[in-house]
Every structure is written in C-alpha cells, then in structure tokens.
Design a protein around this motif. Structure first.
Motif, PDB file in Angstrom:
ATOM      1  N   ASN A 105       0.849  -1.191   0.000  1.00  0.00           N
ATOM      2  CA  ASN A 105       0.000   0.000   0.000  1.00  0.00           C
ATOM      3  C   ASN A 105       0.887   1.244   0.000  1.00  0.00           C
ATOM      4  O   ASN A 105       0.995   1.958   0.981  1.00  0.00           O
ATOM      5  CB  ASN A 105      -0.917  -0.023   1.232  1.00  0.00           C
ATOM      6  CG  ASN A 105      -1.836   1.176   1.268  1.00  0.00           C
ATOM      7  OD1 ASN A 105      -2.185   1.748   0.230  1.00  0.00           O
ATOM      8  ND2 ASN A 105      -2.195   1.613   2.471  1.00  0.00           N
ATOM      9  N   PRO A 106       1.540   1.483  -1.122  1.00  0.00           N
ATOM     10  CA  PRO A 106       2.527   2.567  -1.134  1.00  0.00           C
ATOM     11  C   PRO A 106       1.901   3.946  -1.340  1.00  0.00           C
ATOM     12  O   PRO A 106       1.685   4.380  -2.457  1.00  0.00           O
ATOM     13  CB  PRO A 106       3.436   2.199  -2.322  1.00  0.00           C
ATOM     14  CG  PRO A 106       2.586   1.383  -3.232  1.00  0.00           C
ATOM     15  CD  PRO A 106       1.444   0.821  -2.443  1.00  0.00           C
ATOM     16  N   VAL A 107       1.602   4.607  -0.245  1.00  0.00           N
ATOM     17  CA  VAL A 107       0.990   5.932  -0.331  1.00  0.00           C
ATOM     18  C   VAL A 107       1.782   6.904   0.528  1.00  0.00           C
ATOM     19  O   VAL A 107       2.106   6.602   1.671  1.00  0.00           O
ATOM     20  CB  VAL A 107      -0.483   5.907   0.154  1.00  0.00           C
ATOM     21  CG1 VAL A 107      -1.124   7.282  -0.024  1.00  0.00           C
ATOM     22  CG2 VAL A 107      -1.292   4.864  -0.601  1.00  0.00           C
ATOM     23  N   ILE A 108       2.113   8.044  -0.050  1.00  0.00           N
ATOM     24  CA  ILE A 108       2.747   9.097   0.734  1.00  0.00           C
ATOM     25  C   ILE A 108       1.938  10.377   0.555  1.00  0.00           C
ATOM     26  O   ILE A 108       1.246  10.534  -0.452  1.00  0.00           O
ATOM     27  CB  ILE A 108       4.218   9.351   0.284  1.00  0.00           C
ATOM     28  CG1 ILE A 108       4.304   9.584  -1.233  1.00  0.00           C
ATOM     29  CG2 ILE A 108       5.146   8.225   0.706  1.00  0.00           C
ATOM     30  CD1 ILE A 108       5.644  10.071  -1.712  1.00  0.00           C
ATOM     31  N   PRO A 109       1.987  11.274   1.526  1.00  0.00           N
ATOM     32  CA  PRO A 109       1.285  12.549   1.321  1.00  0.00           C
ATOM     33  C   PRO A 109       2.103  13.439   0.400  1.00  0.00           C
ATOM     34  O   PRO A 109       3.322  13.290   0.318  1.00  0.00           O
ATOM     35  CB  PRO A 109       1.238  13.145   2.734  1.00  0.00           C
ATOM     36  CG  PRO A 109       2.417  12.560   3.430  1.00  0.00           C
ATOM     37  CD  PRO A 109       2.655  11.212   2.828  1.00  0.00           C
ATOM     38  N   THR A 110       1.435  14.354  -0.283  1.00  0.00           N
ATOM     39  CA  THR A 110       2.204  15.294  -1.109  1.00  0.00           C
ATOM     40  C   THR A 110       2.936  16.272  -0.190  1.00  0.00           C
ATOM     41  O   THR A 110       2.415  16.660   0.857  1.00  0.00           O
ATOM     42  CB  THR A 110       1.303  16.058  -2.096  1.00  0.00           C
ATOM     43  OG1 THR A 110       2.111  16.979  -2.819  1.00  0.00           O
ATOM     44  CG2 THR A 110       0.197  16.826  -1.414  1.00  0.00           C
ATOM     45  N   VAL A 111       4.152  16.653  -0.575  1.00  0.00           N
ATOM     46  CA  VAL A 111       4.874  17.638   0.228  1.00  0.00           C
ATOM     47  C   VAL A 111       4.848  19.011  -0.453  1.00  0.00           C
ATOM     48  O   VAL A 111       5.505  19.938  -0.008  1.00  0.00           O
ATOM     49  CB  VAL A 111       6.334  17.202   0.520  1.00  0.00           C
ATOM     50  CG1 VAL A 111       6.364  15.896   1.276  1.00  0.00           C
ATOM     51  CG2 VAL A 111       7.174  17.112  -0.742  1.00  0.00           C
ATOM     52  N   THR A 112       4.053  19.121  -1.552  1.00  0.00           N
ATOM     53  CA  THR A 112       4.034  20.390  -2.286  1.00  0.00           C
ATOM     54  C   THR A 112       3.549  21.600  -1.464  1.00  0.00           C
ATOM     55  O   THR A 112       4.009  22.704  -1.731  1.00  0.00           O
ATOM     56  CB  THR A 112       3.204  20.283  -3.583  1.00  0.00           C
ATOM     57  OG1 THR A 112       1.973  19.639  -3.282  1.00  0.00           O
ATOM     58  CG2 THR A 112       3.936  19.502  -4.642  1.00  0.00           C
ATOM     59  N   PRO A 113       2.649  21.427  -0.449  1.00  0.00           N
ATOM     60  CA  PRO A 113       2.316  22.616   0.331  1.00  0.00           C
ATOM     61  C   PRO A 113       3.534  23.187   1.069  1.00  0.00           C
ATOM     62  O   PRO A 113       3.609  24.386   1.330  1.00  0.00           O
ATOM     63  CB  PRO A 113       1.279  22.110   1.342  1.00  0.00           C
ATOM     64  CG  PRO A 113       0.721  20.873   0.726  1.00  0.00           C
ATOM     65  CD  PRO A 113       1.839  20.266  -0.056  1.00  0.00           C
ATOM     66  N   VAL A 114       4.486  22.313   1.395  1.00  0.00           N
ATOM     67  CA  VAL A 114       5.685  22.759   2.101  1.00  0.00           C
ATOM     68  C   VAL A 114       6.783  23.134   1.102  1.00  0.00           C
ATOM     69  O   VAL A 114       7.445  24.164   1.239  1.00  0.00           O
ATOM     70  CB  VAL A 114       6.192  21.639   3.047  1.00  0.00           C
ATOM     71  CG1 VAL A 114       7.345  22.131   3.887  1.00  0.00           C
ATOM     72  CG2 VAL A 114       5.066  21.122   3.918  1.00  0.00           C
ATOM     73  N   LEU A 115       6.977  22.264   0.106  1.00  0.00           N
ATOM     74  CA  LEU A 115       8.027  22.483  -0.893  1.00  0.00           C
ATOM     75  C   LEU A 115       7.399  22.404  -2.288  1.00  0.00           C
ATOM     76  O   LEU A 115       7.274  21.326  -2.874  1.00  0.00           O
ATOM     77  CB  LEU A 115       9.116  21.405  -0.764  1.00  0.00           C
ATOM     78  CG  LEU A 115       9.860  21.318   0.560  1.00  0.00           C
ATOM     79  CD1 LEU A 115      10.563  19.984   0.703  1.00  0.00           C
ATOM     80  CD2 LEU A 115      10.881  22.445   0.677  1.00  0.00           C
ATOM     81  N   PRO A 116       6.952  23.545  -2.853  1.00  0.00           N
ATOM     82  CA  PRO A 116       6.233  23.510  -4.129  1.00  0.00           C
ATOM     83  C   PRO A 116       7.046  22.863  -5.259  1.00  0.00           C
ATOM     84  O   PRO A 116       6.490  22.291  -6.192  1.00  0.00           O
ATOM     85  CB  PRO A 116       5.979  24.989  -4.436  1.00  0.00           C
ATOM     86  CG  PRO A 116       6.234  25.731  -3.182  1.00  0.00           C
ATOM     87  CD  PRO A 116       7.135  24.908  -2.338  1.00  0.00           C
ATOM     88  N   GLY A 117       8.368  22.950  -5.161  1.00  0.00           N
ATOM     89  CA  GLY A 117       9.223  22.386  -6.214  1.00  0.00           C
ATOM     90  C   GLY A 117       9.207  20.876  -6.273  1.00  0.00           C
ATOM     91  O   GLY A 117       9.803  20.274  -7.165  1.00  0.00           O
TER      92      GLY A 117
END
Lengths: 391, 145
Positions: B88-100
């Motif tokens: 179940n390979p799921v990670i949260p997006t980190v774009t709110p912290v690091l848009p790049g």
C-alpha cells in the motif's frame, strides 16, 4: 472572461532541438498559460544500471547526455568512490576539474549560438560554434574524443594531461578568453540581443528558490548557488573563481551568467595548468562495492546534477537515481512563459538550455505489429543485421 | 553551516530522531511517515527551500519502498528518509511545504507506483502516453525482456 486558444508546439518543431511539447494558451499574442510535456524520450538508463557492473555503468553514464558526458561520469564516480572510501590522487582531481570546465565552456558557447539562432541572429551561431570547435579540439587533444571524453574511471582518470600539450592548451585558452570577453561584450551591448532578452520572462528570486530552479537559471535570478562553491568536489576547493549572478531575473540575465561563466572557467583551467600536482592519475578500485549509499552532487553546465547511489555488496548497484538539471527547471519554465509574447516562446524555452536526453531516461518498446512488447537491444541488432545482410 | 550544527538543530526540535552525519556536508535523517510533513515543515521554517530530487528504492525482499527527499541547505545535503509498505505505497504530497516537489512526485508516481495523496497534478511526467497505467518500470519485479 476572455477565451484563450491553445497552440500546441512540438513534439517535433524547429524551435526545439529535442522532442517536447508545449501547449501554449494564448490571449491574442500573449501567453497566459503553458503546459510542458516531456515524455517522448525516456531511455530507461536508471533501470539499465541495475543490470550492469560498476565499470559498465561508467560508460552508460557518459551516454546519459552528449553535451555533458563528463558531468554524469564524474558525478557517478564520486559517488561510488565515496561508498568505497577511496581517496583519488590530487592530480586526478585537478584533471577532472579541467575537463569539467572545458566541457562547461563548450556547452555555454553552444547555448549562446542557439540563443542567437532563436532570435533570428544566426551570425552569432556561426561565430560561437566556430569557436566551440577549438574547445572540442582541445578535448580531443587530451582524451582522443571530442564529445565522449571517457576520461573518468572509478579511482581517478584514465588519461593524463601531458607536459607537451601544456603550451598548446594554454594558447587555446588564450584564444577562448579573448572570444569569451567579446561575447560578454556582445551580450551586454548589442541592441539585437538586448531588445529580445531584457525584461523578458521574469523569474523573481523568491519564485526561483521556491520552485527549486538550478544552475544559470537560478543564478540569473540572483541566487548564489553553485555546487562547485557550496559543496566542492574534484579540485574546486583549491581553485579560484567567483559565482556569477545577476539581479535582472530575465532571459538576458540567464545569458549573461552563462557568458561570464566561460571567463571563470578559463581562469580555473589556467590555474590547473599552472598548479597541476604531480603523481599518479588513478588508484585501483575493487570490482565489488560494499553495501552502502552516497549522494553525489556536481555542477553541470545546466546546473545542479545529483546522483543517489545505493550498493548491495555485489558488483552491480542496487539503485542509481539520476536527476539531471533540466528536469529541475521545467517547473520554473512554465512560470516564465506566462505573460510573454508568442514570438518569444522559443528564446524563453531556450534560456534554461533544455536538454531532454538528460531529463527523460528508457525502455524501448516495439509496437510495429500493433502489439505491446518490450524489445531487447540484441533483438534490434538482429533485425538490423538481417536487413543489411550482415552475419 | 557545519553538518554537526544541522544535526544539533534537528535533534533539538525532534529528540530521539534517527540522524547521522556520514561525512561533512551530508546529513541523513530517518523518520516515520507520519512525521514527514512536520519535519519538512520545520526545515522549511529554518530556510530550506531547495529540494534536489526525490529518490525511491524498491526493497522488494523486505516488502517496502524507501522514499528519500534530498534537500539542500547552507552547504549541506540533507536526506530525509521514510519507509512505506510495498502493498500500500501511499505518501502525502509535500508540495504545500516544498512547491518544487511536484515534478519529482509525478515522476515517482509513474516510475514506481508510489501514490502521492492530494498531488496537485497527477499526470505522469516521464513515461510515454501509451505506457500501460499499471506497469511501473523501476520496480524490481519489472523485468526488461
């Protein structure tokens, strides 16, 4: 709300040297949005590394990119050497930097020419590419090759800079210095260039940092970040140079940084020729690499290059992740395109000096019979040989 | 900044965190997935903006993926590592912290099938349009024939 029209540019288009597609939304002549699609050129290099030995991978790495073959090979070697705990000889470090800087000079000259071409000024292309021949000749003089120098090996370099070549290399650098100074002058003074680049495709400092731009694109937006200075490798700790930045944050700034960097590279090359330490050029490296990992960074002509290497104790790596600089610059590019005139799209795209063979790496699929199957290199060879009648 | 100082700073905020300095200018941090956003957010607040890339390693025998965020800050490469289950390979997006991070999140989603929750742009970036949706070429069980 005004309607905008989407104009697809590419994947094959005269303004791109490699396949990519830009979906440009325009309102009249102005670009309001840009979507970049780069998935036309994946070659599966990362996957291929896992089925090859460390030495075989060295030659594969050189072929990730043609224009910066030394960058990928050096970055890879550094990483493997770090896992091995191998100290390479001083002389090898200097030679790596020397070749790296010559490569930067040829790559930046290449860019200035293309930039001239994109703004309809082909004279500049003819000038810079003629001068670039001199750099390629110097590289050939040292390594025997113009593009794939194959200078690196794990543990050092494969070829020395010979004493008898020193004079002609110095003459070459002298010639290039004069030419580079002229190009800096052209870029700063020539109306043809200024009119098409000043104030075009603004990339504010904060946005460039936020979107993780790299290389001359980032330095052209006034961010002083250069792996050679911040995280020195090869001989950069001992070499004198300054990191060029500008605060104009436009296409011109990106061009000015590249042209000025040529002068810095020449300065470093001269220093290497003066101070080249004696001794061996390589140490012997074992074929098997103990389990471990390394993050290797390198300042390629287009910006920060990073390899993550994980070993498992065998003679083949567990995983090699390559992030070439162009991939890092796509996000800022779609930002930079917003608001420019349609006619400027070519020069704005070119300003990051895109290199797609680095960006997209692959597996070959053959769909000629309408079925999906993955073909091997051997199968391709057999087909070729069958056609040409070679046994 | 010296790598030991970076280590001190992170340890000061997250006591007991698994962190090591393999050599000067390299810092390796190993955290549980739940703390990913918190740790990256803390680093961002210190001034970290540059994400060099995201790497994934398929540790198929241990049935997990290793996801590594390579950050760069003040002469230090900071690698933040999380492990996620392979089934179940799921990670949260980190774009709110690091848009790049967007480019790299799109890349790992296509190449490894590591699903990024709430990713602003879920389209694949590297693979061609006609590549099957459920085949992830960089997984160890994908064989090049």
């Amino acid at each position: 709300m005004k309607e905008s029209i989407v104009i697809p540019i590419g994947p094959q288009h005269p303004c791109f040297k490699e396949p990519m597609r830009l979906d440009i939304s325009v309102d009249g002549e102005r670009v309001v949005d840009a979507d970049i699609i780069i998935s036309f050129n994946h070659r599966g290099v990362e996957k291929a590394t896992e089925a090859r030995t460390y030495i075989q991978n060295l030659y594969l790495m050189e072929r990730v990119c043609g224009i910066c073959s030394h960058s990928h090979a050096t970055c890879y070697c550094q990483g493997v050497e770090e896992i091995l705990g191998l100290e390479i000889p001083e002389r090898a470090r200097y030679i790596r930097s020397f070749i790296g800087e010559l490569e930067r000079i040829q790559s930046h000259l290449f860019w200035i020419g293309i930039a001239g071409h994109e703004i309809g000024w082909d004279t500049l292309l003819m000038y810079t590419w003629k001068d670039r021949e001199r750099v390629n000749d110097m590289l050939e003089q040292i390594s025997g090759n113009r593009i794939h120098y194959a200078m690196n090996t794990i543990g050092g370099v494969r070829r020395d800079i010979r004493e008898e070549d020193r004079e002609s290399l110095k003459r070459g650098l002298e010639f290039l210095e004069e030419r580079a100074a002229y190009y800096v002058h052209v870029i700063t003074e020539e109306e043809t260039f200024l009119k098409r680049t000043r104030g075009i495709a603004n990339l504010p400092t904060e946005l460039a940092k936020q979107l993780c731009a790299v290389g001359p694109t980032l330095r052209g937006s006034n961010v002083k970040m250069d792996v050679r200075a911040d995280d020195p490798y090869a001989a950069y700790e001992d070499l004198d140079f300054s990191v060029v930045t500008t605060d104009t944050c436009d296409v011109w700034g990106r061009g000015f940084v590249k042209a000025s960097e040529i002068l810095q590279s020449i300065r470093m090359c001269n220093q290497v020729l003066e101070e080249l330490p004696g001794g061996d050029i390589r140490v012997k490296a074992p074929a098997k690499v103990p389990a471990g990992e390394a993050v290797s960074r390198y300042e390629a002509p287009r910006g920060e290059l990073i390899h993550y290497i994980k070993s498992n104790g065998s003679n083949m790596p567990e995983r090699i992740k390559i992030r070439a600089p162009t991939l890092a610059n796509w996000l800022v590019m779609s930002e930079m395109l917003k608001g420019v005139y349609l006619a400027d799209v070519a020069i704005v795209t070119d300003a990051i000096d895109p290199c797609l063979c680095c960006s997209a790496r692959v597996t070959i699929t053959d769909r000629s019979r309408g079925e999906r199957r993955v073909t091997t290199l051997d199968a391709l060879r057999r087909r070729r040989d069958g056609r040409t009648g070679v046994a | 900044m010296r790598s030991e100082e970076v280590r001190g700073l992170i340890e000061g905020r997250f006591p007991g965190i698994a962190i090591r300095v393999p050599r000067e200018r390299r810092v390796m941090v190993h955290i549980p997935l739940e703390r990913l956003i918190e740790v990256l957010g803390f680093l961002r607040d210190q001034g970290v903006t540059h994400l060099s890339t995201i790497s994934v390693v398929d540790r198929i025998e241990e049935k997990l993926f290793e996801v590594l965020y390579h950050l760069y800050w003040e002469n230090n490469e900071i690698t933040v590592r999380v492990e996620i289950p392979r089934e179940n390979p799921v990670i949260p997006t980190v774009t709110p912290v690091l848009p790049g991070a967007l480019t790299y999140e799109r890349e790992i989603q296509g190449m490894f099938g590591v699903m990024v929750k709430d990713i602003p742009d879920p389209r694949r970036i590297i693979l061609p349009d006609d590549w099957p949706l459920d085949v992830y070429p960089l997984r160890k069980d994908y064989m090049v024939q």
